[in-house]
Scaffold this motif. Sequence first.
Motif, PDB file in Angstrom:
ATOM      1  N   ARG A 228       0.845  -1.199   0.000  1.00 34.24           N
ATOM      2  CA  ARG A 228       0.000   0.000   0.000  1.00 34.24           C
ATOM      3  C   ARG A 228       0.882   1.250   0.000  1.00 34.24           C
ATOM      4  NH1 ARG A 228      -4.486   0.008   4.532  1.00 34.24           N
ATOM      5  NH2 ARG A 228      -4.629   2.124   3.670  1.00 34.24           N
ATOM      6  N   GLY A 229       1.339   1.646  -1.170  1.00 36.26           N
ATOM      7  CA  GLY A 229       2.107   2.876  -1.302  1.00 36.26           C
ATOM      8  C   GLY A 229       3.321   2.919  -0.406  1.00 36.26           C
ATOM      9  N   ASP A 230       3.386   3.939   0.460  1.00 41.37           N
ATOM     10  CA  ASP A 230       4.541   4.100   1.337  1.00 41.37           C
ATOM     11  C   ASP A 230       4.319   3.475   2.709  1.00 41.37           C
ATOM     12  OD1 ASP A 230       2.640   5.827   2.295  1.00 41.37           O
ATOM     13  OD2 ASP A 230       3.962   7.577   2.408  1.00 41.37           O
ATOM     14  N   ARG A 231       3.323   2.614   2.854  1.00 40.98           N
ATOM     15  CA  ARG A 231       3.074   1.937   4.141  1.00 40.98           C
ATOM     16  C   ARG A 231       4.019   0.751   4.309  1.00 40.98           C
ATOM     17  NH1 ARG A 231      -2.027   3.283   6.356  1.00 40.98           N
ATOM     18  NH2 ARG A 231      -2.536   5.357   5.576  1.00 40.98           N
ATOM     19  N   ASN A 232       4.221   0.363   5.571  1.00 43.91           N
ATOM     20  CA  ASN A 232       5.026  -0.830   5.853  1.00 43.91           C
ATOM     21  C   ASN A 232       4.400  -2.060   5.206  1.00 43.91           C
ATOM     22  OD1 ASN A 232       6.662   0.651   7.628  1.00 43.91           O
ATOM     23  ND2 ASN A 232       5.457   0.083   9.418  1.00 43.91           N
ATOM     24  N   SER A 233       5.265  -2.961   4.762  1.00 42.56           N
ATOM     25  CA  SER A 233       4.841  -4.296   4.347  1.00 42.56           C
ATOM     26  C   SER A 233       5.765  -5.294   5.037  1.00 42.56           C
ATOM     27  CB  SER A 233       4.916  -4.454   2.820  1.00 42.56           C
ATOM     28  OG  SER A 233       6.271  -4.387   2.397  1.00 42.56           O
ATOM     29  N   PHE A 234       5.506  -6.562   4.853  1.00 43.07           N
ATOM     30  CA  PHE A 234       6.393  -7.596   5.411  1.00 43.07           C
ATOM     31  C   PHE A 234       7.813  -7.389   4.892  1.00 43.07           C
ATOM     32  CE2 PHE A 234       7.168 -12.444   5.780  1.00 43.07           C
ATOM     33  CZ  PHE A 234       7.501 -12.330   7.118  1.00 43.07           C
ATOM     34  N   ASP A 235       7.912  -6.984   3.648  1.00 40.22           N
ATOM     35  CA  ASP A 235       9.198  -6.753   3.012  1.00 40.22           C
ATOM     36  C   ASP A 235       9.972  -5.607   3.678  1.00 40.22           C
ATOM     37  OD1 ASP A 235      10.967  -7.438   0.727  1.00 40.22           O
ATOM     38  OD2 ASP A 235      10.576  -5.368   0.150  1.00 40.22           O
ATOM     39  N   THR A 236       9.257  -4.646   4.249  1.00 36.64           N
ATOM     40  CA  THR A 236       9.910  -3.512   4.931  1.00 36.64           C
ATOM     41  C   THR A 236      10.844  -3.993   6.028  1.00 36.64           C
ATOM     42  OG1 THR A 236       7.967  -2.123   4.545  1.00 36.64           O
ATOM     43  CG2 THR A 236       9.488  -1.401   6.255  1.00 36.64           C
ATOM     44  N   PHE A 237      10.442  -5.041   6.720  1.00 34.08           N
ATOM     45  CA  PHE A 237      11.181  -5.507   7.893  1.00 34.08           C
ATOM     46  C   PHE A 237      12.149  -6.650   7.591  1.00 34.08           C
ATOM     47  CE2 PHE A 237       7.004  -3.947   9.563  1.00 34.08           C
ATOM     48  CZ  PHE A 237       7.497  -2.765  10.098  1.00 34.08           C
ATOM     49  N   ALA A 238      12.226  -7.078   6.331  1.00 35.71           N
ATOM     50  CA  ALA A 238      13.152  -8.146   5.929  1.00 35.71           C
ATOM     51  C   ALA A 238      14.520  -7.518   5.655  1.00 35.71           C
ATOM     52  CB  ALA A 238      12.621  -8.869   4.696  1.00 35.71           C
ATOM     53  N   ARG A 239      15.283  -7.325   6.710  1.00 35.70           N
ATOM     54  CA  ARG A 239      16.501  -6.530   6.607  1.00 35.70           C
ATOM     55  C   ARG A 239      17.689  -7.286   5.997  1.00 35.70           C
ATOM     56  NH1 ARG A 239      16.256  -2.033   9.652  1.00 35.70           N
ATOM     57  NH2 ARG A 239      18.497  -1.938   9.997  1.00 35.70           N
ATOM     58  N   PHE A 240      17.802  -8.551   6.239  1.00 37.95           N
ATOM     59  CA  PHE A 240      19.029  -9.268   5.900  1.00 37.95           C
ATOM     60  C   PHE A 240      18.902 -10.195   4.691  1.00 37.95           C
ATOM     61  CE2 PHE A 240      18.992  -8.508  10.527  1.00 37.95           C
ATOM     62  CZ  PHE A 240      20.056  -7.615  10.595  1.00 37.95           C
ATOM     63  N   HIS A 241      17.693 -10.595   4.381  1.00 34.51           N
ATOM     64  CA  HIS A 241      17.453 -11.485   3.243  1.00 34.51           C
ATOM     65  C   HIS A 241      16.211 -11.016   2.504  1.00 34.51           C
ATOM     66  CE1 HIS A 241      20.270 -14.606   4.744  1.00 34.51           C
ATOM     67  NE2 HIS A 241      19.792 -14.302   5.935  1.00 34.51           N
ATOM     68  N   PRO A 242      16.143 -11.223   1.186  1.00 35.31           N
ATOM     69  CA  PRO A 242      14.891 -10.951   0.478  1.00 35.31           C
ATOM     70  C   PRO A 242      13.839 -11.985   0.864  1.00 35.31           C
ATOM     71  CG  PRO A 242      16.479 -12.000  -0.990  1.00 35.31           C
ATOM     72  CD  PRO A 242      17.218 -11.707   0.290  1.00 35.31           C
ATOM     73  N   LEU A 243      12.584 -11.607   0.741  1.00 35.54           N
ATOM     74  CA  LEU A 243      11.508 -12.553   1.006  1.00 35.54           C
ATOM     75  C   LEU A 243      11.540 -13.678  -0.027  1.00 35.54           C
ATOM     76  CD1 LEU A 243       8.447 -10.236   1.774  1.00 35.54           C
ATOM     77  CD2 LEU A 243      10.031 -11.298   3.397  1.00 35.54           C
TER      78      LEU A 243
END
Length: 325
Positions: A228-243
């Motif tokens: 949703r645009g600039d909102r957080n997604s699960f991907d936002t918090f995946a810091r070390f590896h891609p989903l």
Amino acid sequence: MKRYIKLITFGFVAMGIIFSCKKVENGFLSNQIRYRDSPIKIQKGITVQTKPVDNDGSSAPVTYELLDIRDAVTKKHAELLYTNYERYIFISQFDVNRDTTVELLNKHRQLLNAPPVEFNTHTGAFTFYGTTANVAVGTYEFDIRATNENGSKDFKNIGQFSLYDGPVAEQSAGGGAWFKDGSSASGDIGEPEVKIKKTSNEGTLIILKIVDKNGTPFNPKKNEFIKRGDRNSFDTFARFHPLVLTDSTMACNFEVVPFPLVAGPPGQGYTIYYRIPGNFAKLDPGLTPTPDRGYSINPRFTFRIYQEGTYEVTVRIKNATRDVL
């Protein structure tokens, strides 16, 4: 008379010499050394450091040795608390905002094969690590030896600690809304149901699944739910590896607890937002002004994981049915 006085004086001097030769006790080692907070409560699976032992005024320095840990009920040696498990230790300062790849993270940590509990010989305190997740719930008793210049004393059953299962994750209230395509019209559909299940003590993996009210998963590989645009997604918090995507799940290797490690922009925190376009799902009758499919479904949910392990997180939209047009 003078001779008599001289004899008395000599006697006192001799007595002084005798008493001065008597061995003086070195320091003080109390018989009342104790753990004031015993029984100590320890949640399994997280790092916990206990308070130091109370040495009751014993002469410093005092060193301590852990002699044994036993099951308080069976009195058997607590073998699992002495068993080696793999865990990471940080060897230098880790910057959560800069060290965002595994390569950078690994410069600050080292893999260790060690027991889940560590004893400090200088303070008598314990440090329990996340690998206590492998140890049975229960109450344990322990013995120590205290040593200073006075000598050594053993303290059997000096204290107890209880390992218990605490929450592995925290959830906050979520929500949901419908939005009418091509307009600003919207309405509330309630919060989704979020279930978190720890399936293993091994790894650092979250497998996220978004499902309809019947448990049918939406397909992330086919964009059946989108950011949703600039909102957080699960991907936002995946810091070390891609989903890693499958037809029904998204998997994130999070490496370091807690997850999410860092909050999103102000006002969003740890909340995850998604949009399900109307051509992939329909809402229950009566929730939208008209029965057509021109409405997107917008769930939001918040959770935080505090222990290492493998988790299944299922987000169920309680009033929608997957129906691909």
